[in-house]
Design a protein around this motif. Sequence first.
Motif, mmCIF file in Angstrom:
data_model
loop_
_atom_site.group_PDB
_atom_site.id
_atom_site.type_symbol
_atom_site.label_atom_id
_atom_site.label_comp_id
_atom_site.label_asym_id
_atom_site.label_seq_id
_atom_site.Cartn_x
_atom_site.Cartn_y
_atom_site.Cartn_z
ATOM 1 N N MET A 101 7.795 -3.365 46.795
ATOM 2 C CA MET A 101 6.620 -3.981 46.232
ATOM 3 C C MET A 101 5.568 -4.165 47.316
ATOM 4 O O MET A 101 5.879 -4.420 48.450
ATOM 5 C CB MET A 101 7.000 -5.350 45.708
ATOM 6 C CG MET A 101 6.625 -5.547 44.295
ATOM 7 S SD MET A 101 6.678 -7.220 43.714
ATOM 8 C CE MET A 101 7.449 -8.187 44.936
ATOM 9 N N ARG A 102 4.339 -4.089 46.928
ATOM 10 C CA ARG A 102 3.272 -4.248 47.906
ATOM 11 C C ARG A 102 3.279 -5.660 48.472
ATOM 12 O O ARG A 102 3.066 -5.890 49.640
ATOM 13 C CB ARG A 102 1.931 -3.957 47.247
ATOM 14 C CG ARG A 102 0.806 -4.026 48.268
ATOM 15 C CD ARG A 102 -0.520 -3.631 47.685
ATOM 16 N NE ARG A 102 -1.503 -3.611 48.750
ATOM 17 C CZ ARG A 102 -2.231 -4.659 49.104
ATOM 18 N NH1 ARG A 102 -2.108 -5.795 48.464
ATOM 19 N NH2 ARG A 102 -3.078 -4.578 50.093
ATOM 20 N N GLY A 103 3.534 -6.616 47.620
ATOM 21 C CA GLY A 103 3.551 -7.998 48.088
ATOM 22 C C GLY A 103 3.530 -8.896 46.888
ATOM 23 O O GLY A 103 3.382 -8.439 45.772
ATOM 24 N N GLY A 141 3.418 5.702 50.462
ATOM 25 C CA GLY A 141 4.471 5.998 51.438
ATOM 26 C C GLY A 141 5.468 4.850 51.526
ATOM 27 O O GLY A 141 6.675 5.061 51.617
ATOM 28 N N HIS A 142 4.941 3.625 51.486
ATOM 29 C CA HIS A 142 5.779 2.423 51.523
ATOM 30 C C HIS A 142 6.780 2.448 50.359
ATOM 31 O O HIS A 142 7.983 2.265 50.558
ATOM 32 C CB HIS A 142 4.857 1.188 51.446
ATOM 33 C CG HIS A 142 5.547 -0.121 51.255
ATOM 34 N ND1 HIS A 142 5.585 -1.086 52.235
ATOM 35 C CD2 HIS A 142 6.208 -0.651 50.200
ATOM 36 C CE1 HIS A 142 6.231 -2.135 51.793
ATOM 37 N NE2 HIS A 142 6.625 -1.898 50.554
ATOM 38 N N GLU A 143 6.275 2.695 49.168
ATOM 39 C CA GLU A 143 7.162 2.674 47.997
ATOM 40 C C GLU A 143 8.185 3.808 48.048
ATOM 41 O O GLU A 143 9.347 3.619 47.730
ATOM 42 C CB GLU A 143 6.362 2.735 46.691
ATOM 43 C CG GLU A 143 5.441 1.537 46.456
ATOM 44 C CD GLU A 143 6.147 0.191 46.507
ATOM 45 O OE1 GLU A 143 7.373 0.150 46.294
ATOM 46 O OE2 GLU A 143 5.476 -0.823 46.778
ATOM 47 N N ILE A 144 7.741 5.003 48.456
ATOM 48 C CA ILE A 144 8.696 6.119 48.560
ATOM 49 C C ILE A 144 9.803 5.753 49.549
ATOM 50 O O ILE A 144 10.991 5.923 49.288
ATOM 51 C CB ILE A 144 7.987 7.418 49.021
ATOM 52 C CG1 ILE A 144 7.051 7.929 47.924
ATOM 53 C CG2 ILE A 144 9.016 8.497 49.387
ATOM 54 C CD1 ILE A 144 6.223 9.147 48.324
ATOM 55 N N SER A 145 9.405 5.183 50.681
ATOM 56 C CA SER A 145 10.389 4.953 51.732
ATOM 57 C C SER A 145 11.402 3.867 51.352
ATOM 58 O O SER A 145 12.480 3.803 51.925
ATOM 59 C CB SER A 145 9.693 4.585 53.034
ATOM 60 O OG SER A 145 9.346 3.233 53.015
ATOM 61 N N HIS A 146 11.068 3.016 50.364
ATOM 62 C CA HIS A 146 12.072 2.033 49.928
ATOM 63 C C HIS A 146 13.356 2.714 49.458
ATOM 64 O O HIS A 146 14.423 2.129 49.497
ATOM 65 C CB HIS A 146 11.530 1.171 48.786
ATOM 66 C CG HIS A 146 10.838 -0.071 49.252
ATOM 67 N ND1 HIS A 146 11.354 -0.869 50.245
ATOM 68 C CD2 HIS A 146 9.691 -0.664 48.855
ATOM 69 C CE1 HIS A 146 10.533 -1.895 50.439
ATOM 70 N NE2 HIS A 146 9.509 -1.792 49.617
ATOM 71 N N SER A 147 13.240 3.947 49.010
ATOM 72 C CA SER A 147 14.446 4.664 48.594
ATOM 73 C C SER A 147 15.341 4.964 49.790
ATOM 74 O O SER A 147 16.484 5.375 49.638
ATOM 75 C CB SER A 147 14.070 5.977 47.909
ATOM 76 O OG SER A 147 13.382 5.703 46.712
ATOM 77 N N GLY A 161 13.454 -4.888 55.017
ATOM 78 C CA GLY A 161 13.246 -3.739 54.128
ATOM 79 C C GLY A 161 11.766 -3.442 53.959
ATOM 80 O O GLY A 161 11.338 -2.279 53.978
ATOM 81 N N GLU A 162 10.973 -4.497 53.808
ATOM 82 C CA GLU A 162 9.539 -4.309 53.620
ATOM 83 C C GLU A 162 8.878 -3.807 54.899
ATOM 84 O O GLU A 162 7.946 -3.003 54.842
ATOM 85 C CB GLU A 162 8.890 -5.622 53.170
ATOM 86 C CG GLU A 162 9.372 -6.104 51.805
ATOM 87 C CD GLU A 162 9.102 -5.097 50.695
ATOM 88 O OE1 GLU A 162 8.128 -4.335 50.804
ATOM 89 O OE2 GLU A 162 9.887 -5.069 49.729
ATOM 90 N N ASN A 163 9.357 -4.277 56.028
ATOM 91 C CA ASN A 163 8.758 -3.838 57.283
ATOM 92 C C ASN A 163 9.104 -2.380 57.600
ATOM 93 O O ASN A 163 8.279 -1.626 58.098
ATOM 94 C CB ASN A 163 9.182 -4.762 58.431
ATOM 95 C CG ASN A 163 8.727 -6.196 58.184
ATOM 96 O OD1 ASN A 163 7.740 -6.412 57.486
ATOM 97 N ND2 ASN A 163 9.445 -7.172 58.716
ATOM 98 N N GLY A 199 10.212 -11.785 50.567
ATOM 99 C CA GLY A 199 10.796 -10.660 51.288
ATOM 100 C C GLY A 199 9.756 -9.873 52.075
ATOM 101 O O GLY A 199 10.103 -8.955 52.803
ATOM 102 N N HIS A 200 8.476 -10.216 51.907
ATOM 103 C CA HIS A 200 7.409 -9.532 52.641
ATOM 104 C C HIS A 200 6.909 -10.412 53.768
ATOM 105 O O HIS A 200 6.814 -11.630 53.622
ATOM 106 C CB HIS A 200 6.214 -9.242 51.732
ATOM 107 C CG HIS A 200 6.549 -8.438 50.520
ATOM 108 N ND1 HIS A 200 7.102 -8.999 49.399
ATOM 109 C CD2 HIS A 200 6.419 -7.124 50.260
ATOM 110 C CE1 HIS A 200 7.295 -8.052 48.504
ATOM 111 N NE2 HIS A 200 6.892 -6.906 49.006
ATOM 112 N N ALA A 201 6.517 -9.793 54.867
ATOM 113 C CA ALA A 201 5.810 -10.542 55.907
ATOM 114 C C ALA A 201 4.433 -10.912 55.349
ATOM 115 O O ALA A 201 3.910 -10.220 54.484
ATOM 116 C CB ALA A 201 5.663 -9.681 57.151
HETATM 117 ZN ZN LIG Z 1 7.878 -3.046 49.248
#
Ligand SMILES: [Zn+2]
Length: 680
Positions: free
Chosen positions: A1-3, A517-523, A578-580, A640-642
């Motif tokens: 998630m973006r935030g 890119g952030h969302e793809i990389s969560h996988s 995970g978010e970082n 879960g996000h900074a």
């Molecule tokens: Zn995220």
Amino acid sequence: MRGSLPLLSLCITVPALVAAPPKAAPHGLDLAGMDRTVAPGDDFFAYANGAWVKRTEIPADRGSYGVGREVADLTDRRTAALIRGAAQAPAGSELRKVGDCYASFMDQKRIEARGLSPLGPAFKAIAAIQDRTQLARYLGSTLRADVDLLNATNYHTANFLGLWVAQDLDQPDQYAPFLVQGGLGLPERSYYLDPSEGMAAVRTQYTTHVAAMLKLAGLSGVLERATAVVDLETRMAKAHLGREESGDIPKGNNHWRRADFAAKAPGLDWEAFFAAAGLTKPSVFVVWQPGAVTGLSALTAEVPLSVWRDYLAFHAIQHAAPVLPKAVRDQSFAFYGKVLSGASQPRERWTVAVDLTNQALGETVGKAYVSKYFPPSEKIRAERMVANIKGAFRVRIEHLDWMSPATKAKALAKLEALQVSVGYPDRWRDYRRLKIVPGDAFGNADRAERFEYARNLAKLGKPIDRTEWVMNPQLVNAVNLPVMNALNFPAAILQPPFFDPKRPMVMDYGAIGAVIGHEISHSFDDSGSLFDATGKLENWWTPEDLKHFQASADQLVKQFDAYEPFPGLHIKGKQTLGENIADVAGLAAAYDAYRLSLKGKEAPVVQGLTGDQQFFLSYAQSWREKTREPQLRQQILTDGHAPASFRPYTVRNLDAWYPAFGVKPDQKLYLAPADRVKIW
Ligand SMILES: [Zn+2]
């Protein structure tokens, strides 16, 4: 998630929306918002946003304000206009429901006139609790589909427990009911247990608040009763798992047979609980925090019923506060708005009504929103960008020197299987069975929650629906569904200044490109690495790969642990890991995609900035945000996000950032090449 925007579910709190009129975003970077007296290598957030931070005041009705909120304001105003127009739709149509629903939330005269009478049946049921079975039945009747463990990651419910229906982690071809700890009126266990002076003050104010709400509910001797209620919640908090541990997926994946509950979590009459919750069919549940379920269950047997009745009366009125008379809403704001978020003024009513309508009939509103504001050409442009970034990610995986060929093959297969949806779902949700009654604000909100609950229960036993969306198209956010191996990019995030056809592409790559890119990389992050291409909880890494991954991850944990927004309060590197990782990987993939799109040429200088400078500044400006201290503290403990203002420091990990801004080894953000984290 973006935030995350609001931190608790809407029905309780809600730090503020909207006040200042949204300005149309300028096309390009906000040069006037930068502070060029700061060296980019010392504080990249301040360099990109310092002047904006100085001139921006957080509106009185909000705990924070920034670019995400600005875009959300514009979207809310547009959505509100569509919703108001829906009042003219033909009677009996789905769109008319939207209009009637919104009008009921706006009709404050009627809400005043009805007083607390809509809560009558709940108060009566609570007063009738005279034995433990009746207590179990009442608690079961409050179960809702109000939590989400892996997608939108909302771990909080003030109900006794929360339910999440999702793909089973061991058997990805079927749905499972996940039970999540609940019961707390405060955001997280540390609010009850942290010995610091600040938290002790919050607790005192919370007790005062509970007393005031009990008084509004017509009870007497409220201070003593409120103290007992907060004591009960404190005992619940002791049984709870912390936010960070709740994010440990293998630890949460506990399958309990229905018959296990009585033995493993004695106290509650579980059969009565499940029957009242409509959960008669499932024979197996996933119990995410077993210790909490055991502890909460024991409390139902140990704590006097009179305390439970007061506890439930408080939560009934608190939960419904947004659709109750002004005296209740004001009291709720005095605590959740002022104390917990630092806002000084309640939100305007129409913004609350928009949120409640979005909760009740989100996809009907979304259908109207995209047909007006998200043209097919934008969908195509966004899909092309997703494909480019996915392509850049593929190249990155192929070139990783530390990863074994076997793991690489699996990563590539997973990337290939990733299902990306842009703008809105292919199939819209069917709301025919949701009854909306004109003029019945309480009833509409209540029926909407029950409808959502029933919709989720109905999934059990059916095949997995991979087209389902978990966010409304009119939400400024994006999400990776790790178990479904799918992504949702709502239409509302695909607008300026994230995504803008009227400015150079490289700026889009720095903003929405990094989100994609952030969302793809969560996988492929710490939790994504646990699920294979089908969503099965199965580690697909070799031990050597995992070792390298964990070493890099540990480096990133340390990087974020070192940030200290308030003396003594550090960002939680592990909780936000995970978010970082997703930020680092997403920014790197977006950078590659922007370079690949130019086929070796340099981007033209625009606004006096090179292509790389545009890219990184666009990234840092897409995270501009100002947050009040209470809300920032809450976020650090629960999210879960900074915090947004720390996310631009991700650039430290990309080699290209250093020459672009002439960053020197003696500057604060400088990392030696070996310390730059490169996971993907
Ligand atoms: Zn995220």
